[in-house]
Design a protein around this motif. Structure first.
Motif, PDB file in Angstrom:
ATOM      1  N   ASP A  22       0.827  -1.203   0.000  1.00 47.16           N
ATOM      2  CA  ASP A  22       0.000   0.000   0.000  1.00 47.16           C
ATOM      3  C   ASP A  22       0.871   1.267   0.000  1.00 47.16           C
ATOM      4  O   ASP A  22       1.668   1.468   0.916  1.00 47.16           O
ATOM      5  CB  ASP A  22      -0.911  -0.024   1.236  1.00 47.16           C
ATOM      6  CG  ASP A  22      -1.950   1.070   1.218  1.00 47.16           C
ATOM      7  OD1 ASP A  22      -1.624   2.215   0.859  1.00 47.16           O
ATOM      8  OD2 ASP A  22      -3.106   0.793   1.566  1.00 47.16           O
ATOM      9  N   LYS A  23       0.674   2.091  -1.027  1.00 50.63           N
ATOM     10  CA  LYS A  23       1.517   3.286  -1.188  1.00 50.63           C
ATOM     11  C   LYS A  23       1.338   4.271  -0.030  1.00 50.63           C
ATOM     12  O   LYS A  23       2.309   4.895   0.411  1.00 50.63           O
ATOM     13  CB  LYS A  23       1.137   3.959  -2.514  1.00 50.63           C
ATOM     14  CG  LYS A  23       2.140   4.949  -3.027  1.00 50.63           C
ATOM     15  CD  LYS A  23       1.763   5.393  -4.440  1.00 50.63           C
ATOM     16  CE  LYS A  23       2.626   6.567  -4.872  1.00 50.63           C
ATOM     17  NZ  LYS A  23       2.195   7.138  -6.158  1.00 50.63           N
ATOM     18  N   VAL A  24       0.095   4.405   0.455  1.00 47.90           N
ATOM     19  CA  VAL A  24      -0.171   5.316   1.583  1.00 47.90           C
ATOM     20  C   VAL A  24       0.626   4.851   2.806  1.00 47.90           C
ATOM     21  O   VAL A  24       1.286   5.648   3.480  1.00 47.90           O
ATOM     22  CB  VAL A  24      -1.682   5.370   1.912  1.00 47.90           C
ATOM     23  CG1 VAL A  24      -1.939   6.044   3.251  1.00 47.90           C
ATOM     24  CG2 VAL A  24      -2.444   6.105   0.812  1.00 47.90           C
ATOM     25  N   VAL A  25       0.580   3.556   3.072  1.00 41.92           N
ATOM     26  CA  VAL A  25       1.269   2.990   4.232  1.00 41.92           C
ATOM     27  C   VAL A  25       2.783   3.153   4.075  1.00 41.92           C
ATOM     28  O   VAL A  25       3.474   3.541   5.014  1.00 41.92           O
ATOM     29  CB  VAL A  25       0.892   1.511   4.435  1.00 41.92           C
ATOM     30  CG1 VAL A  25       1.747   0.862   5.500  1.00 41.92           C
ATOM     31  CG2 VAL A  25      -0.586   1.391   4.801  1.00 41.92           C
ATOM     32  N   ARG A  40       4.380   5.386   2.444  1.00 42.44           N
ATOM     33  CA  ARG A  40       4.738   6.807   2.596  1.00 42.44           C
ATOM     34  C   ARG A  40       4.700   7.218   4.066  1.00 42.44           C
ATOM     35  O   ARG A  40       5.592   7.889   4.571  1.00 42.44           O
ATOM     36  CB  ARG A  40       3.750   7.634   1.757  1.00 42.44           C
ATOM     37  CG  ARG A  40       4.156   9.059   1.474  1.00 42.44           C
ATOM     38  CD  ARG A  40       5.312   9.186   0.485  1.00 42.44           C
ATOM     39  NE  ARG A  40       5.741  10.577   0.410  1.00 42.44           N
ATOM     40  CZ  ARG A  40       6.664  11.121   1.201  1.00 42.44           C
ATOM     41  NH1 ARG A  40       7.269  10.394   2.111  1.00 42.44           N
ATOM     42  NH2 ARG A  40       6.981  12.395   1.089  1.00 42.44           N
ATOM     43  N   MET A  41       3.644   6.792   4.757  1.00 48.71           N
ATOM     44  CA  MET A  41       3.474   7.213   6.148  1.00 48.71           C
ATOM     45  C   MET A  41       4.473   6.528   7.067  1.00 48.71           C
ATOM     46  O   MET A  41       5.090   7.179   7.913  1.00 48.71           O
ATOM     47  CB  MET A  41       2.047   6.917   6.626  1.00 48.71           C
ATOM     48  CG  MET A  41       1.055   7.923   6.075  1.00 48.71           C
ATOM     49  SD  MET A  41      -0.586   7.693   6.740  1.00 48.71           S
ATOM     50  CE  MET A  41      -0.312   8.056   8.470  1.00 48.71           C
ATOM     51  N   PRO A  53      -1.923   0.836  11.784  1.00 43.93           N
ATOM     52  CA  PRO A  53      -0.691   1.514  11.381  1.00 43.93           C
ATOM     53  C   PRO A  53       0.297   1.679  12.543  1.00 43.93           C
ATOM     54  O   PRO A  53      -0.109   1.731  13.698  1.00 43.93           O
ATOM     55  CB  PRO A  53      -1.208   2.882  10.913  1.00 43.93           C
ATOM     56  CG  PRO A  53      -2.497   3.090  11.625  1.00 43.93           C
ATOM     57  CD  PRO A  53      -3.075   1.744  11.901  1.00 43.93           C
TER      58      PRO A  53
END
Lengths: 119, 161
Positions: free
Chosen positions: A9-12, A14-15, A103
């Motif tokens: 997951d790109k969001v994960v 990045r974060m 997360p």
């Protein structure tokens, strides 16, 4: 200290990458277990690997197993929101140091670093 | 300066309502904490990635559920990913709808999946709208603060002359 984030997951990516950078890690990120294994095979190494459990191509359990078979001594930490205990158990038994809930949070990582330091 | 104060008040009220109504949870605060001088637009950047990925996932889900023979494992994989990214940015209501959709997948309940997917879409577009409004508000506030300080500096230097 260096860390590799392994998550589809790109969001994960990045974060978690940004969180680890803010906590002082030099960070890299890949999309699945196969890419993580390829990195280590090519000679790269990381102090910590934050490994997602469910990923396409090669999941976290298989990637962790392969890395341990290769003799990788990095602290591999599973990161998952999965609540299937049997699957989590298999993930841990593949060679994880610990399994954290997704997360990731600052507190969870600080706690992990304290534990690792005591090792 | 009064307009800045009013805009600030509106921003705080709107932002608070997003938490009160359950659109956002504590994880959005964690996301905001990741924004710093080296990445001053981090929140907008990550939320933009979320919007892009979510719309693709919604399309993939609709396609998967409309197959002649539905592969519930594939549907579940998409929902799992959507749940993960919505949870990461604190999109609480979207996350909760994804959890409900996963239950219907586990039961292989096609009607349930279809109904629930509509609710997932509804919650997603609601939070997207709210976040875009929030970011417009921040942008408007920043513009007014910048204008105010430009005015102050200009006024100060004119008086000094």
């Amino acid at each position: 200290m260096s860390a590799l984030v392994v998550d589809d997951d790109k969001v994960v990516r990045r974060m978690h990458g940004k969180l680890l950078t803010q906590l002082g890690f030099e960070t890299n990120a890949v999309e699945n277990g196969q890419e993580a294994v390829d990195l280590f095979t090519s000679g790269e190494s990381y102090d910590f690997v934050f490994m997602d459990m469910e990923m396409p191509i090669m999941d976290g359990t298989e990637a962790t197993q392969k890395l341990r078979e290769m003799g990788v001594k990095s602290t591999i930490v599973g990161v998952t929101s999965c609540n299937q205990e049997a699957e989590k158990q298999a993930f841990v038994e593949a060679g994880l140091y610990a399994c954290l809930e997704k997360p990731l949070t600052r507190d969870a990582i600080s706690s992990l670093l304290e534990q690792v330091a005591k090792k | 300066m009064e307009i800045v104060g009013q805009l600030q008040k509106q921003y705080v009220e709107f932002s608070t309502s997003l938490y009160r109504e359950g659109f956002l949870d504590e994880q959005f605060i964690q996301l905001q904490k990741l924004q710093d001088e080296s990445n001053p637009d981090f929140v907008v950047e990550v939320v933009s990635i979320f919007f892009e990925d979510s719309e693709k996932l919604i399309n993939d889900l609709a396609t998967a559920i409309q197959q002649q023979v539905v592969d519930f494992k594939q549907v579940d994989a998409h929902v799992h990913q959507f749940k993960g990214s919505s949870s990461s940015i604190g999109a609480n209501r979207v996350k909760n709808m994804c959890i409900a959709l996963r239950s219907f997948c586990d039961e292989k309940n096609l009607d349930g999946c279809l109904r629930c997917l509509q609710q997932v879409k509804h919650e997603y577009f609601l939070v997207k709208n709210k976040l875009e409004t929030l970011f417009r508000g921040i942008s408007h506030l920043k513009e007014n603060i910048d204008s105010f300080f430009s005015f102050l500096i200009h006024h100060f230097f004119r008086r000094k002359k």
